[in-house]
Design a protein around this motif. Structure first.
Motif, PDB file in Angstrom:
ATOM      1  N   LYS A 114      -9.751   6.524  -7.851  1.00  0.00           N
ATOM      2  CA  LYS A 114      -9.819   6.487  -6.385  1.00  0.00           C
ATOM      3  C   LYS A 114      -9.696   5.050  -5.887  1.00  0.00           C
ATOM      4  O   LYS A 114      -8.992   4.785  -4.901  1.00  0.00           O
ATOM      5  CB  LYS A 114     -11.103   7.141  -5.887  1.00  0.00           C
ATOM      6  N   ASP A 115     -10.363   4.110  -6.560  1.00  0.00           N
ATOM      7  CA  ASP A 115     -10.237   2.696  -6.193  1.00  0.00           C
ATOM      8  C   ASP A 115      -8.805   2.201  -6.393  1.00  0.00           C
ATOM      9  O   ASP A 115      -8.269   1.474  -5.554  1.00  0.00           O
ATOM     10  CB  ASP A 115     -11.195   1.828  -7.024  1.00  0.00           C
ATOM     11  N   ILE A 116      -8.207   2.586  -7.498  1.00  0.00           N
ATOM     12  CA  ILE A 116      -6.826   2.180  -7.796  1.00  0.00           C
ATOM     13  C   ILE A 116      -5.884   2.747  -6.742  1.00  0.00           C
ATOM     14  O   ILE A 116      -4.990   2.048  -6.260  1.00  0.00           O
ATOM     15  CB  ILE A 116      -6.427   2.635  -9.218  1.00  0.00           C
ATOM     16  N   LEU A 117      -6.087   3.998  -6.374  1.00  0.00           N
ATOM     17  CA  LEU A 117      -5.242   4.605  -5.342  1.00  0.00           C
ATOM     18  C   LEU A 117      -5.376   3.869  -4.020  1.00  0.00           C
ATOM     19  O   LEU A 117      -4.380   3.674  -3.312  1.00  0.00           O
ATOM     20  CB  LEU A 117      -5.595   6.080  -5.164  1.00  0.00           C
ATOM     21  N   ASN A 118      -6.584   3.448  -3.667  1.00  0.00           N
ATOM     22  CA  ASN A 118      -6.762   2.682  -2.428  1.00  0.00           C
ATOM     23  C   ASN A 118      -5.964   1.386  -2.472  1.00  0.00           C
ATOM     24  O   ASN A 118      -5.366   0.987  -1.476  1.00  0.00           O
ATOM     25  CB  ASN A 118      -8.244   2.389  -2.180  1.00  0.00           C
ATOM     26  N   ASP A 119      -5.947   0.722  -3.631  1.00  0.00           N
ATOM     27  CA  ASP A 119      -5.154  -0.503  -3.783  1.00  0.00           C
ATOM     28  C   ASP A 119      -3.662  -0.202  -3.742  1.00  0.00           C
ATOM     29  O   ASP A 119      -2.883  -0.970  -3.188  1.00  0.00           O
ATOM     30  CB  ASP A 119      -5.482  -1.210  -5.107  1.00  0.00           C
ATOM     31  N   ALA A 120      -3.254   0.912  -4.334  1.00  0.00           N
ATOM     32  CA  ALA A 120      -1.839   1.241  -4.443  1.00  0.00           C
ATOM     33  C   ALA A 120      -1.249   1.707  -3.118  1.00  0.00           C
ATOM     34  O   ALA A 120      -0.066   1.493  -2.861  1.00  0.00           O
ATOM     35  CB  ALA A 120      -1.620   2.307  -5.516  1.00  0.00           C
ATOM     36  N   LEU A 121      -2.046   2.342  -2.288  1.00  0.00           N
ATOM     37  CA  LEU A 121      -1.527   2.898  -1.034  1.00  0.00           C
ATOM     38  C   LEU A 121      -0.847   1.849  -0.179  1.00  0.00           C
ATOM     39  O   LEU A 121       0.200   2.090   0.407  1.00  0.00           O
ATOM     40  CB  LEU A 121      -2.656   3.564  -0.240  1.00  0.00           C
ATOM     41  N   GLU A 122      -1.460   0.705  -0.131  1.00  0.00           N
ATOM     42  CA  GLU A 122      -0.964  -0.352   0.744  1.00  0.00           C
ATOM     43  C   GLU A 122       0.305  -1.012   0.207  1.00  0.00           C
ATOM     44  O   GLU A 122       1.255  -1.224   0.948  1.00  0.00           O
ATOM     45  CB  GLU A 122      -2.064  -1.402   0.931  1.00  0.00           C
ATOM     46  N   ASP A 123       0.325  -1.329  -1.070  1.00  0.00           N
ATOM     47  CA  ASP A 123       1.402  -2.163  -1.605  1.00  0.00           C
ATOM     48  C   ASP A 123       2.326  -1.487  -2.604  1.00  0.00           C
ATOM     49  O   ASP A 123       3.308  -2.084  -3.019  1.00  0.00           O
ATOM     50  CB  ASP A 123       0.794  -3.391  -2.300  1.00  0.00           C
ATOM     51  N   TYR A 124       2.018  -0.283  -3.010  1.00  0.00           N
ATOM     52  CA  TYR A 124       2.780   0.282  -4.117  1.00  0.00           C
ATOM     53  C   TYR A 124       2.940   1.785  -3.936  1.00  0.00           C
ATOM     54  O   TYR A 124       2.521   2.572  -4.778  1.00  0.00           O
ATOM     55  CB  TYR A 124       2.056  -0.037  -5.423  1.00  0.00           C
ATOM     56  N   SER A 125       3.555   2.162  -2.853  1.00  0.00           N
ATOM     57  CA  SER A 125       3.681   3.579  -2.535  1.00  0.00           C
ATOM     58  C   SER A 125       4.455   4.345  -3.609  1.00  0.00           C
ATOM     59  O   SER A 125       4.261   5.545  -3.765  1.00  0.00           O
ATOM     60  CB  SER A 125       4.344   3.767  -1.171  1.00  0.00           C
ATOM     61  N   GLY A 126       5.281   3.667  -4.388  1.00  0.00           N
ATOM     62  CA  GLY A 126       6.067   4.334  -5.416  1.00  0.00           C
ATOM     63  C   GLY A 126       5.240   4.974  -6.511  1.00  0.00           C
ATOM     64  O   GLY A 126       5.712   5.890  -7.190  1.00  0.00           O
ATOM     65  N   ILE A 127       4.039   4.535  -6.701  1.00  0.00           N
ATOM     66  CA  ILE A 127       3.208   5.087  -7.782  1.00  0.00           C
ATOM     67  C   ILE A 127       2.119   6.022  -7.285  1.00  0.00           C
ATOM     68  O   ILE A 127       1.486   6.724  -8.065  1.00  0.00           O
ATOM     69  CB  ILE A 127       2.596   3.958  -8.631  1.00  0.00           C
TER      70      ILE A 127
END
Length: 151
Positions: A114-127
């Protein structure tokens, strides 16, 4: 931190928590093998293999930037497995205590993702889609472990 570095760190964080999950299930398999809890081995093996698959799905996202995927585990996972070793010296394991430990590991995995997804949402929508699919699969495993523990 450069955007590319952040992307690699996000994916490597997901790989690292999978490394922890693999090591945790290896420890659980070691504990239940050879005793009256051997019926848990195929279940633990299944979830270990699930994380191996998750890692193989994540690895191309790191390699595309010329970086290497994380091979280690995090300190909290190492401490948790050490605690499992110490606990086994004090009291014998039961199926419930092993499943309880696995369920706590699944909690850590879920929270980390969940923490990783929060980080990814902003800068890495591809993953994001891949991480969400993996988290969804893991939550099924988590529920299964919890149901086994609560029986």
């Amino acid at each position: 931190m450069e955007n590319t570095d952040k992307k690699v760190n996000v994916v490597n964080s997901a790989i690292e928590i999978n490394n922890d999950r693999i090591a945790g299930y290896e420890k659980a398999i070691e504990i239940v093998s050879g005793g009256d809890m051997q019926d848990l081995v195929p279940i633990f093996q299944k979830y270990k293999e699930q994380s191996i698959t998750f890692k193989s799905e994540l690895t191309p996202y790191v390699l595309q930037y010329g970086e290497q995927p994380e091979e280690g585990t995090n300190m909290s996972g190492k401490l948790f497995r050490m605690w499992m070793d110490i606990k086994s010296l004090v009291a014998p394991y039961t199926a419930q205590t092993v499943l309880d430990s696995c369920e706590r590991g699944e909690d850590e995995f879920r929270d980390a993702y969940k923490d990783i997804l929060n980080d990814a949402l902003e800068d890495y929508s591809g993953i994001v889609d891949l991480l969400q699919a993996q988290l969804s699969d893991q939550q099924v495993a988590h529920q299964h472990i919890r149901e086994l523990r609560d029986r």
